[in-house]
Design a protein around this motif. Structure first.
Motif, PDB file in Angstrom:
ATOM      1  N   PHE A  71       0.757  -1.051  -0.057  1.00  0.00           N
ATOM      2  CA  PHE A  71      -0.014  -0.165  -0.028  1.00  0.00           C
ATOM      3  C   PHE A  71       0.729   1.402   0.078  1.00  0.00           C
ATOM      4  O   PHE A  71       0.553   2.372  -0.622  1.00  0.00           O
ATOM      5  CB  PHE A  71      -0.969   0.116   1.104  1.00  0.00           C
ATOM      6  CG  PHE A  71      -1.890  -1.088   1.161  1.00  0.00           C
ATOM      7  CD1 PHE A  71      -2.964  -0.854   0.111  1.00  0.00           C
ATOM      8  CD2 PHE A  71      -2.086  -1.980   2.096  1.00  0.00           C
ATOM      9  CE1 PHE A  71      -4.031  -1.971   0.153  1.00  0.00           C
ATOM     10  CE2 PHE A  71      -3.247  -2.791   1.853  1.00  0.00           C
ATOM     11  CZ  PHE A  71      -3.960  -2.685   0.951  1.00  0.00           C
ATOM     12  N   LEU A  72       1.900   1.277   0.546  1.00  0.00           N
ATOM     13  CA  LEU A  72       2.846   2.470   0.904  1.00  0.00           C
ATOM     14  C   LEU A  72       3.125   3.264  -0.422  1.00  0.00           C
ATOM     15  O   LEU A  72       3.034   4.708  -0.289  1.00  0.00           O
ATOM     16  CB  LEU A  72       4.052   2.018   1.668  1.00  0.00           C
ATOM     17  CG  LEU A  72       4.021   2.325   3.262  1.00  0.00           C
ATOM     18  CD1 LEU A  72       5.251   2.283   3.713  1.00  0.00           C
ATOM     19  CD2 LEU A  72       3.346   3.875   3.685  1.00  0.00           C
ATOM     20  N   PRO A  73       3.861   2.646  -1.437  1.00  0.00           N
ATOM     21  CA  PRO A  73       4.117   3.437  -2.474  1.00  0.00           C
ATOM     22  C   PRO A  73       2.909   3.947  -3.304  1.00  0.00           C
ATOM     23  O   PRO A  73       3.049   5.166  -3.808  1.00  0.00           O
ATOM     24  CB  PRO A  73       4.646   2.410  -3.686  1.00  0.00           C
ATOM     25  CG  PRO A  73       4.246   0.959  -2.985  1.00  0.00           C
ATOM     26  CD  PRO A  73       4.106   1.295  -1.713  1.00  0.00           C
ATOM     27  N   GLU A  74       1.608   3.817  -3.293  1.00  0.00           N
ATOM     28  CA  GLU A  74       0.461   4.181  -3.651  1.00  0.00           C
ATOM     29  C   GLU A  74       0.204   5.325  -2.648  1.00  0.00           C
ATOM     30  O   GLU A  74      -0.486   6.343  -3.182  1.00  0.00           O
ATOM     31  CB  GLU A  74      -0.696   3.224  -3.736  1.00  0.00           C
ATOM     32  CG  GLU A  74      -0.529   2.146  -4.628  1.00  0.00           C
ATOM     33  CD  GLU A  74      -1.548   1.190  -4.875  1.00  0.00           C
ATOM     34  OE1 GLU A  74      -2.488   1.168  -4.274  1.00  0.00           O
ATOM     35  OE2 GLU A  74      -1.308   0.147  -5.751  1.00  0.00           O
ATOM     36  N   GLU A  75       0.487   5.111  -1.505  1.00  0.00           N
ATOM     37  CA  GLU A  75       0.014   6.396  -0.635  1.00  0.00           C
ATOM     38  C   GLU A  75       0.826   7.361  -0.734  1.00  0.00           C
ATOM     39  O   GLU A  75       0.492   8.492  -0.635  1.00  0.00           O
ATOM     40  CB  GLU A  75       0.308   5.687   0.912  1.00  0.00           C
ATOM     41  CG  GLU A  75      -0.194   6.423   1.964  1.00  0.00           C
ATOM     42  CD  GLU A  75      -1.842   6.482   2.201  1.00  0.00           C
ATOM     43  OE1 GLU A  75      -2.318   5.993   1.381  1.00  0.00           O
ATOM     44  OE2 GLU A  75      -2.326   7.081   3.143  1.00  0.00           O
ATOM     45  N   PHE A  76       2.132   7.139  -1.009  1.00  0.00           N
ATOM     46  CA  PHE A  76       3.347   8.145  -1.245  1.00  0.00           C
ATOM     47  C   PHE A  76       3.262   8.589  -2.528  1.00  0.00           C
ATOM     48  O   PHE A  76       3.879   9.714  -3.090  1.00  0.00           O
ATOM     49  CB  PHE A  76       4.688   7.735  -0.719  1.00  0.00           C
ATOM     50  CG  PHE A  76       4.728   7.813   0.897  1.00  0.00           C
ATOM     51  CD1 PHE A  76       4.432   8.880   1.540  1.00  0.00           C
ATOM     52  CD2 PHE A  76       5.030   6.568   1.533  1.00  0.00           C
ATOM     53  CE1 PHE A  76       4.467   8.878   2.819  1.00  0.00           C
ATOM     54  CE2 PHE A  76       5.233   6.303   2.880  1.00  0.00           C
ATOM     55  CZ  PHE A  76       4.990   7.759   3.682  1.00  0.00           C
ATOM     56  N   GLY A  77       2.990   7.900  -3.527  1.00  0.00           N
ATOM     57  CA  GLY A  77       3.080   8.090  -5.042  1.00  0.00           C
ATOM     58  C   GLY A  77       4.460   8.027  -5.473  1.00  0.00           C
ATOM     59  O   GLY A  77       4.589   8.794  -6.399  1.00  0.00           O
ATOM     60  N   ARG A  78       5.286   7.199  -4.957  1.00  0.00           N
ATOM     61  CA  ARG A  78       6.638   6.789  -5.252  1.00  0.00           C
ATOM     62  C   ARG A  78       7.369   5.818  -4.908  1.00  0.00           C
ATOM     63  O   ARG A  78       6.710   5.193  -3.959  1.00  0.00           O
ATOM     64  CB  ARG A  78       7.535   8.151  -5.092  1.00  0.00           C
ATOM     65  CG  ARG A  78       7.598   8.459  -3.671  1.00  0.00           C
ATOM     66  CD  ARG A  78       8.945   9.163  -3.174  1.00  0.00           C
ATOM     67  NE  ARG A  78      10.044   8.478  -3.249  1.00  0.00           N
ATOM     68  CZ  ARG A  78      11.220   8.778  -3.181  1.00  0.00           C
ATOM     69  NH1 ARG A  78      11.398  10.169  -3.248  1.00  0.00           N
ATOM     70  NH2 ARG A  78      12.369   7.905  -3.432  1.00  0.00           N
ATOM     71  N   GLU A  79       8.116   5.434  -5.486  1.00  0.00           N
ATOM     72  CA  GLU A  79       9.044   4.092  -4.771  1.00  0.00           C
ATOM     73  C   GLU A  79       9.395   4.518  -3.273  1.00  0.00           C
ATOM     74  O   GLU A  79       9.738   5.505  -2.864  1.00  0.00           O
ATOM     75  CB  GLU A  79      10.241   3.766  -5.588  1.00  0.00           C
ATOM     76  CG  GLU A  79      10.851   2.535  -5.371  1.00  0.00           C
ATOM     77  CD  GLU A  79       9.869   1.250  -5.237  1.00  0.00           C
ATOM     78  OE1 GLU A  79       9.590   0.792  -4.216  1.00  0.00           O
ATOM     79  OE2 GLU A  79       9.503   0.762  -6.275  1.00  0.00           O
ATOM     80  N   LEU A  80       9.449   3.396  -2.683  1.00  0.00           N
ATOM     81  CA  LEU A  80      10.041   3.576  -1.134  1.00  0.00           C
ATOM     82  C   LEU A  80      11.644   3.746  -1.217  1.00  0.00           C
ATOM     83  O   LEU A  80      12.253   3.406  -2.019  1.00  0.00           O
ATOM     84  CB  LEU A  80       9.897   2.383  -0.344  1.00  0.00           C
ATOM     85  CG  LEU A  80       8.326   2.158  -0.152  1.00  0.00           C
ATOM     86  CD1 LEU A  80       8.138   0.989   1.049  1.00  0.00           C
ATOM     87  CD2 LEU A  80       7.442   3.358   0.223  1.00  0.00           C
ATOM     88  N   VAL A  81      12.093   4.536  -0.191  1.00  0.00           N
ATOM     89  CA  VAL A  81      13.314   4.864  -0.165  1.00  0.00           C
ATOM     90  C   VAL A  81      14.254   3.630   0.381  1.00  0.00           C
ATOM     91  O   VAL A  81      13.838   3.134   1.456  1.00  0.00           O
ATOM     92  CB  VAL A  81      13.764   6.171   0.925  1.00  0.00           C
ATOM     93  CG1 VAL A  81      14.946   6.443   1.124  1.00  0.00           C
ATOM     94  CG2 VAL A  81      12.966   7.707   0.184  1.00  0.00           C
ATOM     95  N   GLY A  82      15.298   3.590  -0.077  1.00  0.00           N
ATOM     96  CA  GLY A  82      15.909   2.258   0.470  1.00  0.00           C
ATOM     97  C   GLY A  82      15.379   0.981   0.168  1.00  0.00           C
ATOM     98  O   GLY A  82      15.515  -0.107   0.959  1.00  0.00           O
ATOM     99  N   ILE A  83      14.579   0.812  -0.816  1.00  0.00           N
ATOM    100  CA  ILE A  83      13.844  -0.491  -0.953  1.00  0.00           C
ATOM    101  C   ILE A  83      14.945  -1.676  -1.543  1.00  0.00           C
ATOM    102  O   ILE A  83      14.548  -2.724  -1.070  1.00  0.00           O
ATOM    103  CB  ILE A  83      12.871  -0.303  -2.297  1.00  0.00           C
ATOM    104  CG1 ILE A  83      11.958  -1.605  -2.368  1.00  0.00           C
ATOM    105  CG2 ILE A  83      13.691  -0.055  -3.672  1.00  0.00           C
ATOM    106  CD1 ILE A  83      10.982  -1.717  -0.861  1.00  0.00           C
ATOM    107  N   TRP A  84      16.055  -1.397  -2.157  1.00  0.00           N
ATOM    108  CA  TRP A  84      17.084  -2.247  -2.287  1.00  0.00           C
ATOM    109  C   TRP A  84      17.552  -2.909  -1.045  1.00  0.00           C
ATOM    110  O   TRP A  84      17.715  -4.274  -1.035  1.00  0.00           O
ATOM    111  CB  TRP A  84      18.332  -1.650  -2.912  1.00  0.00           C
ATOM    112  CG  TRP A  84      18.950  -0.609  -2.181  1.00  0.00           C
ATOM    113  CD1 TRP A  84      18.680   0.743  -2.079  1.00  0.00           C
ATOM    114  CD2 TRP A  84      20.001  -0.841  -0.916  1.00  0.00           C
ATOM    115  NE1 TRP A  84      19.442   1.471  -1.009  1.00  0.00           N
ATOM    116  CE2 TRP A  84      20.236   0.440  -0.462  1.00  0.00           C
ATOM    117  CE3 TRP A  84      20.401  -2.104  -0.659  1.00  0.00           C
ATOM    118  CZ2 TRP A  84      21.158   0.572   0.504  1.00  0.00           C
ATOM    119  CZ3 TRP A  84      21.699  -1.639   0.431  1.00  0.00           C
ATOM    120  CH2 TRP A  84      21.958  -0.363   0.835  1.00  0.00           C
ATOM    121  N   ALA A  85      17.595  -2.415   0.141  1.00  0.00           N
ATOM    122  CA  ALA A  85      17.995  -2.840   1.333  1.00  0.00           C
ATOM    123  C   ALA A  85      16.853  -3.807   1.969  1.00  0.00           C
ATOM    124  O   ALA A  85      17.361  -5.025   2.440  1.00  0.00           O
ATOM    125  CB  ALA A  85      18.396  -2.017   2.488  1.00  0.00           C
TER     126      ALA A  85
END
Lengths: 464, 98
Positions: A71-85
């Motif tokens: 749900f979060l990326p839709e909520e923020f409208g962008r990819e999550l920071v540090g998703i690689w980790a």
């Protein structure tokens, strides 16, 4: 799809797989009660029980993390920071769970020393994972928190739901640190250990599932954000208001001062009230949408969550929460009955609702329906209610024979275990457990195939 | 507490909450459907909840404080469905108008 949503799919898949391990370990644990010689000398009952309970905790936690990554990326409208980790840590998390499970099954137990604590078993119920793995869980949760907080900072955008989620992350992580101390005083150890077990389950997890269900209601029923957030605030206030000091019901008999009898009894007796409000809200939502939705399984699992939470947490909890009854009921199958029902209603149903919602989005399905999900829904719920009913009967027999009549002596314990009502309850529990397991198989089959066979049928009819 | 009164008390406490919840459930359905018969049924369920509360107060060995809590909880069980329903309706109507 965002990368974090791909990660969400992995977490939700792992959650469903661990749900299966939990079910298998539960069946084995149930069988030990009927045939105590089962796997004698090979696999002890306590290890099976650890596997059953720890996989419960882990599959729900993975379900929550997966739902939030969805749900979060839709909520923020962008990819999550540090998703690689987070992507790397998912594999580390899964590998750690597998290694811990193998150590539990193969090594089972060690000496009462630091080595065993670090590499075999921490020895604390529900958080038995050895210390290295517990540190791993903290790292996973810290990265998860970094994903949420870092993205909120990067977007400079905080919604009501994400604000509640971010605040909840603080106690979620801090309370888990309580898994580490090895206090030798039993009362002191139990006192802090319950902070982790109770406050995770009846405070921070309640808030997490509240946020997840808020997003689910918005996507499933199209309810406006303002309404959902208003109700989330009320729900969180009520649940925390009753749940935090409801902690006291675990302090009745562990050597804490007597005032905990009053505090624990009072606040936990209030706990059914916010759950009643949830039931009424569910009826309102169901009624205003005339039970119509594009995703019936997600909708029905959401309804099951509201009712299951009230029945398992409210009705079953209230039976045993006042100190005068709890004196006899605690630690019997009566409390096990409450535990099964409450976890199922409060969390498992909610996670299953989200999984069906995600399946619909991933496969681009206009509607999710069919017969198989109904079979799995019925088998899982009837199986669970049957198990809970059977455990309740066994618990009554224990509280009556072992505690009230026998006075909790060792002899009374044996008399309780041999009592006909207890034994028949255990057999019935296993039978309904098998039904539950059949429901799990149907659930997995449905999740794998839903929406995939329809295009083939459509193509076939077009050819005709 | 004797063995029998333990089981009676536990079951009555469970029934007490179950009937309180059933009242709320039927109350909500009654308002949804606008059916007066269901509305009446919801109050019958609440009356049964009240009877169970009386049975707990009169017939169980619980201490006075817990019996007082049962009375207060019954008042909350009565009030929660209408308050919740009204608030739900108002928030949804306000949202629809806005």
């Amino acid at each position: 799809m965002y990368r974090s949503q791909h990660l969400a799919l992995k977490y939700l898949t792992a959650a469903i797989a661990l749900f299966g391990v939990m079910t298998l370990a539960g069946l084995m644990a149930a069988y030990y009660y009927i045939n105590p010689d089962f796997l004698f000398g090979l696999l002890h009952f306590n290890i099976t029980k650890i596997l059953h309970i720890d996989t419960l905790v882990i599959w729900l936690l993975m379900g929550f993390i997966g739902a939030i990554y969805w749900f979060l990326p839709e909520e923020f409208g962008r990819e999550l920071v540090g998703i690689w980790a987070a992507e790397i840590l998912f594999y580390v998390f899964c590998a750690a769970v597998a290694v811990v499970a193998v150590v539990f099954i193969v090594v089972q137990y060690g000496s009462s020393d630091e080595t065993a604590l670090w590499f075999i078993n921490q020895g604390r119920k529900y958080v038995e994972a050895p210390r290295w793995a517990a540190i791993g869980v903290v790292v996973v949760m810290l990265v998860f928190a970094f994903n949420v907080l870092g993205t909120a900072y990067a977007t400079r955008r905080i919604t009501g739901i994400t604000a509640v989620l971010m605040i909840d992350l603080v106690p979620l992580i801090l309370l888990y640190l309580d898994a580490f101390p090895a206090i030798t005083n039993m009362s002191e150890d139990q006192f802090w250990w319950w902070w982790l077990v109770h406050l995770w389950v009846e405070a921070t997890w309640e808030v997490l599932i509240g946020c997840i269900m808020a997003w689910t209601v918005m996507q499933l029923l199209g309810t406006s954000r303002r309404i959902v957030e208003t109700w989330l605030y009320i729900e969180v206030a009520l649940v925390l208001g009753t749940g935090i000091l409801g902690l006291g019901h675990h302090y009745f008999w562990i050597g804490t001062p007597n005032y905990w009898l009053t505090i624990g009894g009072f606040f936990s007796a209030l706990e059914p009230l916010p759950l009643l409000r949830m039931v009424i809200h569910a009826i309102y939502d169901a009624g205003t949408h005339h039970m119509k939705t594009t995703n019936r399984p997600a909708f029905y699992w959401m309804m099951a969550e509201a009712f299951g939470n009230f029945l398992g947490g409210g009705v079953w909890g209230f039976m045993i929460t006042l100190p005068q009854v709890n004196l006899y009921a605690h630690g019997t199958q009566w409390t096990v009955s409450h535990g099964h029902f409450a976890f199922w209603g409060a969390y498992a149903c909610g996670v299953l609702s989200v999984i069906y919602l995600v399946v619909q989005k991933v496969r681009g399905l206009g509607h999710v329906n069919g017969a198989l999900w109904k079979w799995s829904f019925a088998a899982l719920n009837i199986g669970l209610i049957g198990m809970v009913g059977a455990l309740l009967v066994s618990g009554f027999a224990q509280a009556f024979v072992e505690r009230a009549i026998g006075g909790s002596t060792h002899e009374a314990f044996i008399a309780g275990q041999e009592n006909r009502w207890f034994v028949e309850g255990m057999v019935t529990r296993l039978i309904f457990g098998l039904l539950f397991a059949a429901g799990y198989v149907a659930l997995v089959w449905n999740l794998v195939t839903v929406g995939r066979r329809v295009p083939v049928l459509t193509a076939a009819s077009e050819v005709k | 507490m004797s063995g029998l009164s333990l089981l009676e008390t536990g079951l009555l406490l469970g029934l007490y909450v179950a009937l309180g919840g059933s009242y709320g459930l039927v109350y909500a359905i009654a308002h949804l459907k606008g059916a007066s018969i269901l509305h009446g049924m919801s109050f019958i369920l609440y009356a049964l909840h009240g009877l169970v509360a009386i049975a707990i107060i009169v017939g169980t060995p619980l201490q006075v404080g817990w019996k007082g809590l049962v009375v207060v909880s019954s008042a909350a069980f009565l009030a929660i469905p209408p308050i919740t329903w009204r608030f739900l309706r108002v928030t949804h109507e306000t949202e629809a108008q806005g």
